[in-house]
Design a protein around this motif. Structure first.
Motif, short mmCIF file in Angstrom:
data_model
loop_
_atom_site.label_atom_id
_atom_site.label_comp_id
_atom_site.label_asym_id
_atom_site.label_seq_id
_atom_site.Cartn_x
_atom_site.Cartn_y
_atom_site.Cartn_z
N TYR A 28 34.37 45.57 50.36
CA TYR A 28 34.36 45.82 51.80
C TYR A 28 35.58 46.60 52.32
N ALA A 29 36.72 46.46 51.72
CA ALA A 29 37.94 47.03 52.28
C ALA A 29 38.01 48.53 52.06
N TYR A 30 38.65 49.23 53.01
CA TYR A 30 38.91 50.66 52.85
C TYR A 30 40.08 50.89 51.91
N SER A 31 41.11 50.07 52.06
CA SER A 31 42.28 50.15 51.19
C SER A 31 42.99 48.81 51.23
N TYR A 32 43.99 48.67 50.35
CA TYR A 32 44.86 47.49 50.37
C TYR A 32 46.22 47.92 50.89
N HIS A 33 46.73 47.13 51.82
CA HIS A 33 48.05 47.40 52.40
C HIS A 33 49.05 46.46 51.75
#
Length: 229
Positions: A28-33
């Motif tokens: 689901y995530a666009y990226s990991y911060h």
């Protein structure tokens, strides 16, 4: 909601459920911060290049290394070697060598992000804004989770959006700090494109990360896409 991006801030995750939560976010995530702090630029110490190395083993999602450090050059190669895809540096820390650092990062095939503290003017980045892949606006003071939104940042986001549209720039407008149901509408209307989700916007919504993500999506849709009477 396809044009909006959601990126969990992993300093806020339950590290005892690291693999479980990452495997869920992978869908689901666009990226990991990933926040990396040195205890000097901000008075906190969080994640590390080693954390990125472990994360990279179980994901293909882009990893954004947010370097809240006094000397970013000391960390750039470390996070790239660990597997970071986006290197986000504070404008306040790279004045005097910004062009060299940007070129170094891009020569290694990585994206360059610039981060602005609430008090930092856009003027500081205008000479290299055309080289930026992501602009992250801090809407709280950097260094600690759970802070209240600084309303003056709405105008800064609008200003960046207008600059982007006027010049056909392709950078992503990212918001870091207090992204939650109280701010989604204000941020989206101002021009936010990517929302970094921490404790108030995601991880504290439910102990079950799937339920927490669904609650976040429901809150975002209600605030951003429902007309207010």
């Amino acid at each position: 909601m396809n044009h909006y991006k959601f990126s969990p801030s992993l300093m806020c995750m339950d590290l005892t459920s690291f693999r479980e939560q990452v495997e869920f976010f992978n869908n689901y995530a666009y990226s990991y911060h990933v926040d990396i702090m040195d205890g000097h630029f901000v008075k906190n110490i969080t994640l590390s290049p080693y954390f990125i190395e472990q994360l990279k083993k179980i994901t293909n999602i882009p990893i954004d290394a947010h370097l809240m450090v006094e000397n970013p050059r000391d960390f750039i190669d470390q996070v790239i070697d660990a597997g970071a895809d986006i290197i986000s540096l504070h404008a306040e820390t790279i004045n005097g060598e910004a062009f060299r650092l940007i070129n170094d990062i891009k020569l290694k095939g990585k994206q360059f992000g610039v981060v602005l503290n609430p008090e930092t003017s856009l003027d500081l980045i205008m000479y290299y804004i055309h080289k930026v892949d992501k602009i992250t606006i801090m809407t709280v003071d950097p260094g600690f989770a759970g802070q209240k939104f600084i309303p003056e940042m709405r105008e800064k986001i609008r200003e960046i959006r207008d600059i982007k549209l006027a010049n056909n720039y392709e950078f992503t407008i990212t918001i870091d700090g207090s992204c939650n149901k109280k701010t989604y509408r204000v941020l989206a209307e101002a021009g936010a494109e990517e929302f970094i989700l921490g404790s108030s916007g995601l991880f504290n919504l439910d102990k079950d990360i799937g339920k927490a993500w669904n609650k976040m999506r429901e809150q975002f849709h209600k605030e951003v896409f429902t007309e207010k009477i």
